[in-house]
Design a protein around this motif. Structure first.
Motif, mmCIF file in Angstrom:
data_model
loop_
_atom_site.group_PDB
_atom_site.id
_atom_site.type_symbol
_atom_site.label_atom_id
_atom_site.label_comp_id
_atom_site.label_asym_id
_atom_site.label_seq_id
_atom_site.Cartn_x
_atom_site.Cartn_y
_atom_site.Cartn_z
ATOM 1 N N ALA A 14 115.043 155.520 72.290
ATOM 2 C CA ALA A 14 114.364 156.807 72.398
ATOM 3 C C ALA A 14 115.193 157.736 73.280
ATOM 4 C CB ALA A 14 112.970 156.606 73.003
ATOM 5 N N HIS A 15 115.275 159.009 72.906
ATOM 6 C CA HIS A 15 116.191 159.940 73.568
ATOM 7 C C HIS A 15 115.843 160.209 75.018
ATOM 8 C CE1 HIS A 15 112.929 162.828 73.228
ATOM 9 N NE2 HIS A 15 113.654 163.746 73.823
ATOM 10 N N ASN A 16 114.561 160.045 75.388
ATOM 11 C CA ASN A 16 114.139 160.463 76.720
ATOM 12 C C ASN A 16 114.052 159.330 77.733
ATOM 13 O OD1 ASN A 16 111.959 159.286 75.453
ATOM 14 N ND2 ASN A 16 110.448 160.801 76.159
ATOM 15 N N LEU A 17 114.570 158.149 77.383
ATOM 16 C CA LEU A 17 114.645 157.099 78.389
ATOM 17 C C LEU A 17 115.619 157.524 79.494
ATOM 18 C CD1 LEU A 17 114.801 153.791 76.297
ATOM 19 C CD2 LEU A 17 112.808 154.861 77.354
ATOM 20 N N TRP B 8 112.380 162.376 81.945
ATOM 21 C CA TRP B 8 112.902 161.038 81.708
ATOM 22 C C TRP B 8 111.770 160.008 81.766
ATOM 23 C CZ3 TRP B 8 117.686 161.142 85.518
ATOM 24 C CH2 TRP B 8 118.618 162.070 85.039
ATOM 25 N N VAL B 9 111.881 158.985 80.938
ATOM 26 C CA VAL B 9 110.883 157.916 80.884
ATOM 27 C C VAL B 9 111.530 156.620 81.360
ATOM 28 C CG1 VAL B 9 109.412 156.549 79.361
ATOM 29 C CG2 VAL B 9 109.639 159.016 78.994
ATOM 30 N N ASP B 10 110.852 155.927 82.260
ATOM 31 C CA ASP B 10 111.355 154.664 82.807
ATOM 32 C C ASP B 10 110.217 153.648 82.797
ATOM 33 O OD1 ASP B 10 113.009 152.798 83.992
ATOM 34 O OD2 ASP B 10 112.748 153.589 86.023
ATOM 35 N N PRO B 11 109.861 153.122 81.619
ATOM 36 C CA PRO B 11 108.679 152.255 81.500
ATOM 37 C C PRO B 11 108.879 150.892 82.155
ATOM 38 C CG PRO B 11 109.901 152.265 79.449
ATOM 39 C CD PRO B 11 110.572 153.279 80.337
ATOM 40 N N SER B 12 107.796 150.323 82.626
ATOM 41 C CA SER B 12 107.873 148.978 83.202
ATOM 42 C C SER B 12 108.050 147.934 82.106
ATOM 43 C CB SER B 12 106.611 148.675 84.015
ATOM 44 O OG SER B 12 105.449 148.789 83.209
ATOM 45 N N THR B 13 107.551 148.247 80.887
ATOM 46 C CA THR B 13 107.692 147.357 79.733
ATOM 47 C C THR B 13 108.398 148.106 78.619
ATOM 48 O OG1 THR B 13 105.685 146.106 80.250
ATOM 49 C CG2 THR B 13 106.489 146.007 77.982
ATOM 50 N N LEU B 14 109.497 147.547 78.138
ATOM 51 C CA LEU B 14 110.202 148.105 76.992
ATOM 52 C C LEU B 14 109.592 147.534 75.711
ATOM 53 C CD1 LEU B 14 113.978 147.890 78.018
ATOM 54 C CD2 LEU B 14 112.606 149.967 77.738
ATOM 55 N N VAL B 15 109.307 148.395 74.758
ATOM 56 C CA VAL B 15 108.756 147.956 73.479
ATOM 57 C C VAL B 15 109.858 148.028 72.435
ATOM 58 C CG1 VAL B 15 107.020 148.367 71.702
ATOM 59 C CG2 VAL B 15 106.463 148.755 74.117
ATOM 60 N N PHE B 16 110.075 146.898 71.747
ATOM 61 C CA PHE B 16 111.118 146.781 70.723
ATOM 62 C C PHE B 16 110.474 146.490 69.373
ATOM 63 C CE2 PHE B 16 113.638 143.989 67.995
ATOM 64 C CZ PHE B 16 114.831 144.684 67.880
ATOM 65 N N ALA B 17 110.969 147.143 68.325
ATOM 66 C CA ALA B 17 110.473 146.868 66.974
ATOM 67 C C ALA B 17 111.645 146.741 66.014
ATOM 68 C CB ALA B 17 109.536 147.975 66.498
ATOM 69 N N TYR B 18 111.580 145.724 65.172
ATOM 70 C CA TYR B 18 112.531 145.547 64.082
ATOM 71 C C TYR B 18 111.917 146.130 62.815
ATOM 72 C CZ TYR B 18 115.595 143.193 60.713
ATOM 73 O OH TYR B 18 116.469 142.920 59.685
ATOM 74 N N THR B 19 112.757 146.579 61.906
ATOM 75 C CA THR B 19 112.290 147.195 60.664
ATOM 76 C C THR B 19 111.249 146.312 59.966
ATOM 77 O OG1 THR B 19 113.046 148.206 58.590
ATOM 78 C CG2 THR B 19 114.177 146.213 59.314
ATOM 79 N N PRO B 20 110.225 146.871 59.340
ATOM 80 C CA PRO B 20 109.129 146.076 58.777
ATOM 81 C C PRO B 20 109.588 145.014 57.783
ATOM 82 C CG PRO B 20 108.559 148.389 58.804
ATOM 83 C CD PRO B 20 110.003 148.313 59.184
ATOM 84 N N VAL B 21 109.011 143.838 57.923
ATOM 85 C CA VAL B 21 109.274 142.721 57.006
ATOM 86 C C VAL B 21 107.937 142.117 56.611
ATOM 87 C CG1 VAL B 21 111.575 142.166 57.884
ATOM 88 C CG2 VAL B 21 109.569 141.167 58.981
ATOM 89 N N GLU B 22 107.981 141.238 55.605
ATOM 90 C CA GLU B 22 106.735 140.664 55.100
ATOM 91 C C GLU B 22 106.012 139.854 56.170
ATOM 92 O OE1 GLU B 22 105.127 137.470 51.800
ATOM 93 O OE2 GLU B 22 107.142 137.348 52.613
ATOM 94 N N ASP B 23 106.759 139.086 56.977
ATOM 95 C CA ASP B 23 106.146 138.220 57.985
ATOM 96 C C ASP B 23 106.741 138.546 59.352
ATOM 97 O OD1 ASP B 23 104.979 136.299 59.497
ATOM 98 O OD2 ASP B 23 105.622 134.590 58.276
#
Length: 321
Positions: free
Chosen positions: A258-261, A52-67
């Protein structure tokens, strides 16, 4: 039913033909790195707690856009809410391409994300993505249409007129930006890419739309929800392009983890999506332009069935190992 607009068996013309004549539904093809003991077509949470992964910082990404900078501001209030719900610092990761987003997930650098429609099966099978939500209108309806657009002065008035011209796609994993139009052109019009028409890959729907307007491409296959938001922001104007084809409705971006959080963290993240109050937020201001006003629950097995079938019709396989 969650949706009133999304009807997976009613895709227009050729896409409808592809779906109704298929004798089976394409299934998941998970990497050997994952298990699916419950048969829901997505990776199980590891049974071994040491994984299991329990990060201190969660990283979020939205689908790629021009800007990406525009969307960092759009998502800022929601990410503050996500941080409060999880007790974590949350970082917005401005990905530049679908491939970069997929690789970040697979490498364990991405924890929460919104993947574009066609990219969801890749993320599920190769990256252990567990989608659970989609944006919807207040009445629960959701989705977007694939459109093929052209410049008003291109001389292209119908799909047949694409012969010998250049058609821009976004990326090979995109549903509306590649797979659905490829199936349509092949089965309905007998047109093969790079044989009957030239192809280009722009990298994003924004780029494809602007490329048509600026005459870099003769035509492009796009998701009309992106165009609606660009119109609302004043990036483009009515009449800048013409639509020569519109599909029936597809599911839009899927949000997941992510499956392993750590299981408790996964529950907190899901709750954050469904408890978020959109009223007066940048998220509401941006996505109201494409008719969205809330997050609703979905499952990959049910709601991505039509997308898996289109991918299968295009001969897509997932060789992730």
């Amino acid at each position: 039913m969650l949706s009133q607009r999304f009807s997976p068996l009613l895709l227009r013309t050729a896409v409808a033909g592809v779906l109704t004549t298929m004798a089976f539904q394409a299934s998941a093809d998970l990497s050997s790195r994952y298990t699916d003991a419950d048969g829901d077509m997505v990776a199980d949470i590891p049974s071994d707690e040491s994984r299991w992964v329990d990060p201190s910082t969660l990283v979020f990404a939205y689908t790629p856009v021009e800007d990406p900078a525009v969307y960092a501001d759009v998502w800022a209030d929601f990410l503050d809410h996500l941080g409060e719900a999880t007790g974590k610092r949350v970082q917005f990761f401005p990905v530049q391409s679908n491939a970069a987003q997929q690789e970040a997930l697979r490498a364990g650098r991405l924890h929460v994300a919104g993947f574009n429609t066609g990219g969801v099966p890749v993320a599920v099978n190769c990256g252990g993505f567990r989608p659970f939500a989609i944006m919807a209108a207040e009445d629960g309806s959701y989705g977007y249409e694939m459109e093929i657009i052209t410049h008003p002065d291109s001389g292209i008035e119908s799909m047949q007129d694409l012969a010998g011209r250049q058609l821009a796609f976004t990326s090979p994993t995109s549903n509306s930006g590649f797979r659905a139009p490829s199936a349509l052109l092949r089965s309905e019009y007998g047109m093969e890419a790079d044989e009957d028409f030239e192809t280009a890959f722009s990298g994003s729907h924004d780029n494809s739309i602007l490329g048509v307007i600026n005459r870099d491409y003769d035509a492009a296959a796009i998701a009309n929800s992106v165009a609606h938001r660009m119109l609302a922001r004043g990036v483009i104007n009515e009449g800048d392009y013409e639509v020569i084809y519109t599909s029936e409705t597809f599911p839009t971006t899927a949000y997941g983890i992510a499956h392993n959080l750590k299981p408790e963290l996964q529950e907190q993240i899901q709750e954050a999506f469904f408890s978020y109050d959109w009223s007066g937020t940048p998220l509401e201001a941006e996505f109201a332009n494409s008719g969205e006003a809330q997050f609703i629950p979905i499952t990959y097995e049910e709601h991505w069935s039509v997308i898996r079938t289109i991918a299968d019709a295009n001969g897509v396989t997932y060789d992730c190992d």
